[in-house]
Design a protein around this motif. Structure first.
Motif: not given
Length: 475
Positions: A23, A26, A29, A242, A244-246, A248, A364
């Motif tokens: 990915n 990912d 980041w 990752a 991902n939303i977590d 953030s 999550l």
């Protein structure tokens, strides 16, 4: 007949350099987060350590951090990464092995959709900053040659045990369900306890330095502190492995808790000492960052505020009140107060994680069966009192394990090192500082760093030219 599928954009095509499991978002980041965390040490803590100490210790303090960063990386790829995240040797420790072969590094890591090379680098910067934090307790008197030996030994025999036990999926505390989102136990509690223990064995600074140890440059200290604070976006934001939303949520919670902690510490300083201490505000910033770390992506924003209030007040009390009343705490010369800012704040964060961790956020972040991960508060709310109580017990067990390992191993390492070289600098070196140890001084006071030479006890410059030079350097 169905229409043929449109070809993937060239950037998403599967190639030898971009396998199907990769990915790219990912991976980008995670490499960015790792670099930001690395900048917390170099230059962040290099600047912070070099400026928060007395002028004569600026170079030595900064260089202890820089050396640790470099030494850890070589040891990390040589054997320590696999001891932390590789095949099991014992239930609390992995087998030593290289992390240098391209076949090993280019395969997918145990976590995340990117190669092991990314994971090795990301975990390295965490290992490095842990050693740098340990060094903060030893500034202003540890023999640099002893530090050179201490760093690889402590990384090998202490850090790897904590990392494997809590973070590696096969570690016994990971299996038991200890929640440490991004290092409250593995990094901060460990560094605080190890730093305090090493400070005991190394011995104190000179009486003169203990009584008066003013920063040589508070503005630079704030610059280093700012790099440390902002770098925590990568520190906790990289925790989910990752983009991902977590991640953030973790970043936002980190800064909310930190700002709250800084303000609480500041208000307490004003209330009890009548002055808003800049150094105190930095300490409150650090305790906030440390406290939220084990909880960053698994607690709600209101919980982050509460954690900030507690992290700005409880370590303040232990540092400003208890430290002056308990003789053993006064005896051990912990230069940067890492016991309070990291051991106390890290333990506090670990306990509060066990209390506030929210079930959906746990799902999550954690993989596999997440039913055992529940904060005590939600255990009461959801009718799972025993599960919540168990979680608190597991968190406390993790704290006890990390404390025991670091007191024992750090003590053994210090005793071994002092058989080879003295742990503490000589009295003459302690009196002189950087120039005696490195042959260098941090600040050029005269011209281009040239010192006044004396002839028959008098400066070669006359009094008037000396004044002119002083005025020039002042402005």
């Amino acid at each position: 007949m169905a229409a043929p599928l449109a070809p993937l954009p060239s950037g998403l095509q599967v190639t030898e350099a971009s396998p199907e499991w990769l990915n790219k978002g990912d991976n980008a980041w995670q490499l960015t987060a790792a670099t930001i965390v690395g900048m917390q040490s170099v230059p962040g803590l290099v600047i912070l350590y070099g400026s928060i100490v007395k002028k004569k210790w600026a170079i030595n303090s900064a260089f202890m951090a820089l050396y640790a960063f470099a030494a850890v990386l070589v040891c990390w790829v040589g054997w320590a990464f696999q001891m932390s995240f590789g095949e099991e040797m014992f239930f609390f420790w992995g087998k030593p092995n290289f992390a240098l072969d391209q076949k090993y590094l280019l395969d997918q890591g145990f976590a995340g959709f990117y190669p092991r090379a990314t994971l090795v680098f990301f975990q390295f910067v965490f290992a490095a900053i842990t050693l740098v934090l340990v060094g903060g307790a030893l500034l202003g008197r540890m023999n640099f040659h002893a530090w050179m030996l201490f760093v690889p030994l402590w990384l090998t025999f202490s850090y790897t045990i904590g990392a494997y036990s809590i973070w590696c999926p096969t570690g016994f505390l990971a299996k038991a369900g200890v929640m440490d989102y991004c290092g409250g136990f593995v990094i901060h509690l460990a560094s605080g306890v190890a730093g305090f223990t090493a400070a005991y064995w190394v011995g104190p600074r000179t009486n003169k330095d203990r009584e008066r140890f003013p920063p040589n440059n508070i503005l630079l200290m704030l610059a280093g502190a700012g790099l440390l604070w902002m770098g925590w976006s990568g520190f906790n934001g990289g925790g989910p492995y990752a983009a991902n939303i977590d991640a953030s949520l973790a970043v936002l919670n980190t800064h909310v808790c930190t700002a709250t902690s800084l303000l609480v510490w500041l208000f307490l300083d004003i209330l009890f000492f009548s002055k808003p201490s800049v150094i105190g505000a930095v300490q409150g910033m650090i305790t906030g960052l440390v406290c939220i770390t084990p909880a960053a992506g698994i607690v709600q924003g209101w919980a982050a505020i509460i954690m900030g209030i507690l992290s700005g007040s409880i370590p303040w009390y232990t540092m400003m009140v208890l430290h002056k009343k308990i003789s053993f705490l006064k005896y051990v010369d912990d230069t940067m107060a890492v016991f309070h800012t990291h051991a106390i704040a890290g333990s506090l964060g670990g306990v509060l994680t066990g209390f506030f961790a929210e079930p959906r956020l746990n799902r999550l972040f954690f993989s596999g069966d997440t039913t055992m991960f529940i904060g005590f508060a939600y255990g009461i709310k959801d009718g799972r009192f025993r599960a919540g109580l168990r979680q608190m017990g597991v968190q406390l067990a993790g704290i006890v394990f990390i404390v025991f390992i670091n007191v024992f191993v750090t003590s053994v390492i210090c005793l071994v090192v002092r058989l080879i070289v003295p742990l503490r600098l000589s009295e003459e070196q302690l009196e002189i500082g950087d120039d005696a140890i490195h042959g260098e001084e941090a600040y050029a006071l005269w011209g281009d760093g040239e010192k006044f030479e004396t002839q028959n006890g008098n400066d070669v410059f006359d009094v008037e030219s000396s004044k002119a030079v002083q005025m020039t350097t002042t402005f």
